[in-house]
Motif scaffolding. Structure first.
Motif, PDB file in Angstrom:
ATOM      1  N   ASP A  10       0.826  -1.217   0.000  1.00  0.00           N
ATOM      2  CA  ASP A  10       0.000   0.000   0.000  1.00  0.00           C
ATOM      3  C   ASP A  10       0.855   1.259   0.000  1.00  0.00           C
ATOM      4  O   ASP A  10       0.445   2.294  -0.538  1.00  0.00           O
ATOM      5  N   LEU A  11       2.020   1.186   0.628  1.00  0.00           N
ATOM      6  CA  LEU A  11       2.958   2.313   0.726  1.00  0.00           C
ATOM      7  C   LEU A  11       4.359   1.778   0.438  1.00  0.00           C
ATOM      8  O   LEU A  11       4.605   0.577   0.558  1.00  0.00           O
ATOM      9  N   PRO A  12       5.294   2.660   0.101  1.00  0.00           N
ATOM     10  CA  PRO A  12       6.643   2.191  -0.223  1.00  0.00           C
ATOM     11  C   PRO A  12       7.433   1.734   1.007  1.00  0.00           C
ATOM     12  O   PRO A  12       7.210   2.212   2.113  1.00  0.00           O
ATOM     13  N   GLU A  13       8.346   0.835   0.772  1.00  0.00           N
ATOM     14  CA  GLU A  13       9.359   0.409   1.726  1.00  0.00           C
ATOM     15  C   GLU A  13       8.849   0.110   3.135  1.00  0.00           C
ATOM     16  O   GLU A  13       9.248   0.750   4.112  1.00  0.00           O
ATOM     17  N   PRO A  14       7.988  -0.898   3.260  1.00  0.00           N
ATOM     18  CA  PRO A  14       7.513  -1.247   4.601  1.00  0.00           C
ATOM     19  C   PRO A  14       8.615  -1.879   5.444  1.00  0.00           C
ATOM     20  O   PRO A  14       9.559  -2.471   4.912  1.00  0.00           O
ATOM     21  N   ARG A  84       3.014 -18.903   5.071  1.00  0.00           N
ATOM     22  CA  ARG A  84       4.092 -17.938   5.316  1.00  0.00           C
ATOM     23  C   ARG A  84       3.553 -16.578   4.934  1.00  0.00           C
ATOM     24  O   ARG A  84       3.024 -16.399   3.837  1.00  0.00           O
ATOM     25  N   LEU A  85       3.670 -15.614   5.837  1.00  0.00           N
ATOM     26  CA  LEU A  85       3.105 -14.285   5.647  1.00  0.00           C
ATOM     27  C   LEU A  85       4.187 -13.227   5.828  1.00  0.00           C
ATOM     28  O   LEU A  85       5.185 -13.448   6.513  1.00  0.00           O
ATOM     29  N   LEU A  86       3.946 -12.069   5.240  1.00  0.00           N
ATOM     30  CA  LEU A  86       4.766 -10.888   5.497  1.00  0.00           C
ATOM     31  C   LEU A  86       3.850  -9.800   6.040  1.00  0.00           C
ATOM     32  O   LEU A  86       2.834  -9.474   5.423  1.00  0.00           O
ATOM     33  N   LEU A  87       4.219  -9.270   7.196  1.00  0.00           N
ATOM     34  CA  LEU A  87       3.462  -8.184   7.801  1.00  0.00           C
ATOM     35  C   LEU A  87       4.285  -6.915   7.663  1.00  0.00           C
ATOM     36  O   LEU A  87       5.373  -6.811   8.242  1.00  0.00           O
ATOM     37  N   GLY A  88       3.794  -5.976   6.860  1.00  0.00           N
ATOM     38  CA  GLY A  88       4.469  -4.702   6.660  1.00  0.00           C
ATOM     39  C   GLY A  88       3.831  -3.620   7.506  1.00  0.00           C
ATOM     40  O   GLY A  88       2.631  -3.649   7.778  1.00  0.00           O
ATOM     41  N   THR A  89       4.648  -2.668   7.940  1.00  0.00           N
ATOM     42  CA  THR A  89       4.132  -1.546   8.724  1.00  0.00           C
ATOM     43  C   THR A  89       4.868  -0.261   8.360  1.00  0.00           C
ATOM     44  O   THR A  89       6.001  -0.287   7.880  1.00  0.00           O
ATOM     45  N   TRP A  90       4.164   0.843   8.594  1.00  0.00           N
ATOM     46  CA  TRP A  90       4.706   2.180   8.355  1.00  0.00           C
ATOM     47  C   TRP A  90       4.194   3.104   9.449  1.00  0.00           C
ATOM     48  O   TRP A  90       3.037   3.002   9.878  1.00  0.00           O
ATOM     49  N   LEU A  91       5.025   4.043   9.896  1.00  0.00           N
ATOM     50  CA  LEU A  91       4.534   5.155  10.716  1.00  0.00           C
ATOM     51  C   LEU A  91       3.896   6.141   9.749  1.00  0.00           C
ATOM     52  O   LEU A  91       4.538   6.554   8.776  1.00  0.00           O
ATOM     53  N   THR A  92       2.654   6.482   9.978  1.00  0.00           N
ATOM     54  CA  THR A  92       1.927   7.324   9.019  1.00  0.00           C
ATOM     55  C   THR A  92       1.494   8.668   9.586  1.00  0.00           C
ATOM     56  O   THR A  92       0.914   9.481   8.865  1.00  0.00           O
ATOM     57  N   GLY A  93       1.778   8.908  10.847  1.00  0.00           N
ATOM     58  CA  GLY A  93       1.434  10.205  11.411  1.00  0.00           C
ATOM     59  C   GLY A  93       2.120  10.434  12.740  1.00  0.00           C
ATOM     60  O   GLY A  93       2.371   9.490  13.492  1.00  0.00           O
ATOM     61  N   TYR A  94       2.457  11.680  12.992  1.00  0.00           N
ATOM     62  CA  TYR A  94       2.977  12.096  14.294  1.00  0.00           C
ATOM     63  C   TYR A  94       2.664  13.571  14.448  1.00  0.00           C
ATOM     64  O   TYR A  94       2.998  14.369  13.566  1.00  0.00           O
ATOM     65  N   ASP A  95       1.997  13.921  15.538  1.00  0.00           N
ATOM     66  CA  ASP A  95       1.566  15.312  15.710  1.00  0.00           C
ATOM     67  C   ASP A  95       2.632  16.211  16.337  1.00  0.00           C
ATOM     68  O   ASP A  95       2.397  17.393  16.559  1.00  0.00           O
ATOM     69  N   ARG A  97       3.781  16.082  19.311  1.00  0.00           N
ATOM     70  CA  ARG A  97       3.628  16.270  20.755  1.00  0.00           C
ATOM     71  C   ARG A  97       3.264  14.984  21.487  1.00  0.00           C
ATOM     72  O   ARG A  97       3.970  14.548  22.364  1.00  0.00           O
ATOM     73  N   PHE A  98       2.104  14.410  21.141  1.00  0.00           N
ATOM     74  CA  PHE A  98       1.556  13.306  21.938  1.00  0.00           C
ATOM     75  C   PHE A  98       1.189  12.061  21.130  1.00  0.00           C
ATOM     76  O   PHE A  98       1.307  10.971  21.614  1.00  0.00           O
ATOM     77  N   ARG A  99       0.677  12.248  19.931  1.00  0.00           N
ATOM     78  CA  ARG A  99       0.027  11.145  19.212  1.00  0.00           C
ATOM     79  C   ARG A  99       0.777  10.724  17.953  1.00  0.00           C
ATOM     80  O   ARG A  99       1.386  11.558  17.282  1.00  0.00           O
ATOM     81  N   SER A 100       0.674   9.426  17.652  1.00  0.00           N
ATOM     82  CA  SER A 100       1.232   8.896  16.412  1.00  0.00           C
ATOM     83  C   SER A 100       0.268   7.861  15.844  1.00  0.00           C
ATOM     84  O   SER A 100      -0.651   7.410  16.528  1.00  0.00           O
ATOM     85  N   SER A 101       0.489   7.515  14.579  1.00  0.00           N
ATOM     86  CA  SER A 101      -0.330   6.483  13.947  1.00  0.00           C
ATOM     87  C   SER A 101       0.556   5.564  13.130  1.00  0.00           C
ATOM     88  O   SER A 101       1.646   5.939  12.696  1.00  0.00           O
ATOM     89  N   ARG A 102       0.044   4.365  12.916  1.00  0.00           N
ATOM     90  CA  ARG A 102       0.789   3.325  12.236  1.00  0.00           C
ATOM     91  C   ARG A 102      -0.181   2.537  11.368  1.00  0.00           C
ATOM     92  O   ARG A 102      -1.286   2.224  11.781  1.00  0.00           O
ATOM     93  N   GLN A 103       0.258   2.211  10.174  1.00  0.00           N
ATOM     94  CA  GLN A 103      -0.543   1.451   9.213  1.00  0.00           C
ATOM     95  C   GLN A 103       0.117   0.087   9.003  1.00  0.00           C
ATOM     96  O   GLN A 103       1.346  -0.032   9.073  1.00  0.00           O
ATOM     97  N   PHE A 104      -0.706  -0.932   8.741  1.00  0.00           N
ATOM     98  CA  PHE A 104      -0.224  -2.297   8.559  1.00  0.00           C
ATOM     99  C   PHE A 104      -0.856  -2.926   7.317  1.00  0.00           C
ATOM    100  O   PHE A 104      -1.996  -2.606   6.965  1.00  0.00           O
ATOM    101  N   GLN A 105      -0.146  -3.880   6.733  1.00  0.00           N
ATOM    102  CA  GLN A 105      -0.661  -4.690   5.638  1.00  0.00           C
ATOM    103  C   GLN A 105      -0.062  -6.084   5.783  1.00  0.00           C
ATOM    104  O   GLN A 105       1.166  -6.235   5.821  1.00  0.00           O
ATOM    105  N   LEU A 106      -0.921  -7.091   5.869  1.00  0.00           N
ATOM    106  CA  LEU A 106      -0.487  -8.475   5.988  1.00  0.00           C
ATOM    107  C   LEU A 106      -0.729  -9.174   4.655  1.00  0.00           C
ATOM    108  O   LEU A 106      -1.856  -9.182   4.149  1.00  0.00           O
ATOM    109  N   VAL A 107       0.341  -9.748   4.091  1.00  0.00           N
ATOM    110  CA  VAL A 107       0.289 -10.327   2.749  1.00  0.00           C
ATOM    111  C   VAL A 107       0.769 -11.779   2.795  1.00  0.00           C
ATOM    112  O   VAL A 107       1.703 -12.107   3.536  1.00  0.00           O
ATOM    113  N   ARG A 108       0.131 -12.621   1.986  1.00  0.00           N
ATOM    114  CA  ARG A 108       0.603 -13.990   1.775  1.00  0.00           C
ATOM    115  C   ARG A 108       1.377 -14.008   0.459  1.00  0.00           C
ATOM    116  O   ARG A 108       0.778 -13.929  -0.619  1.00  0.00           O
TER     117      ARG A 108
END
Length: 157
Positions: A10-14, A84-95, A97-108
């Motif tokens: 979904d996004l580059p370089e997980p 066998r699966l690959l679970l990719g993740t990315w940091l997708t937000g940081y405000d 100060r306090f909050r962050s977000s992370r996105q995931f994609q699990l692929v076979r």
């Protein structure tokens, strides 16, 4: 990995974690249980931030940590024992100060199928009081520099 299909991330370089589904990961329906997916999300999250330098030693030194405040999971297809699966993740937000977000994609990789897409949000907390706290400078530098553009990030208040 012969026979694997090209993965359309979904996004580059997980940041990726390879997973092999065990019999213990499955439930009565014969597929990976929903609780196991949450564990995998946590496992890849810790591995990712530690690879960026946000180690547990840094958490202890600063007395702060990023705690999950929300997790959304879309189960798109099942995983079965032996997959066998690959679970990719990315940091997708940081405000900043306090909050962050992370996105995931699990692929076979065997068939290139995306099994799960997920999003988690996090808030910085004080390790002793468990109350919200401003992220220390070290966290801000690590999180801020690792955010990937184009993902599902923090909701704008």
């Amino acid at each position: 990995m012969t026979g694997d299909r090209a993965i359309e991330w979904d996004l580059p370089e997980p940041f990726c974690l390879e997973i092999t589904v065990s019999d213990d990961d499955t439930d009565r329906l014969g597929h990976a249980n929903n609780v196991v997916y949450v564990r995998w999300l946590e496992d890849v999250s810790w591995a990712h931030i530690e690879s960026l330098g946000m180690t547990w030693a840094l958490h202890e030194e600063t007395g702060k940590a990023m705690a999950i405040t929300r997790t959304e999971i879309d189960y798109l297809a099942s995983a079965n024992a032996g997959d066998r699966l690959l679970l990719g993740t990315w940091l997708t937000g940081y405000d900043g100060r306090f909050r962050s977000s992370r996105q995931f994609q699990l692929v076979r990789p065997a068939d290139g199928k995306t099994l799960v897409r997920a999003l988690s949000t996090h808030a910085c907390v004080d390790l002793k009081s468990q109350r919200p706290a401003r992220a220390p400078k070290a966290f801000a530098e690590i999180l801020g520099s690792a955010v990937v553009a184009g993902g599902r990030g923090l909701a704008v208040d």
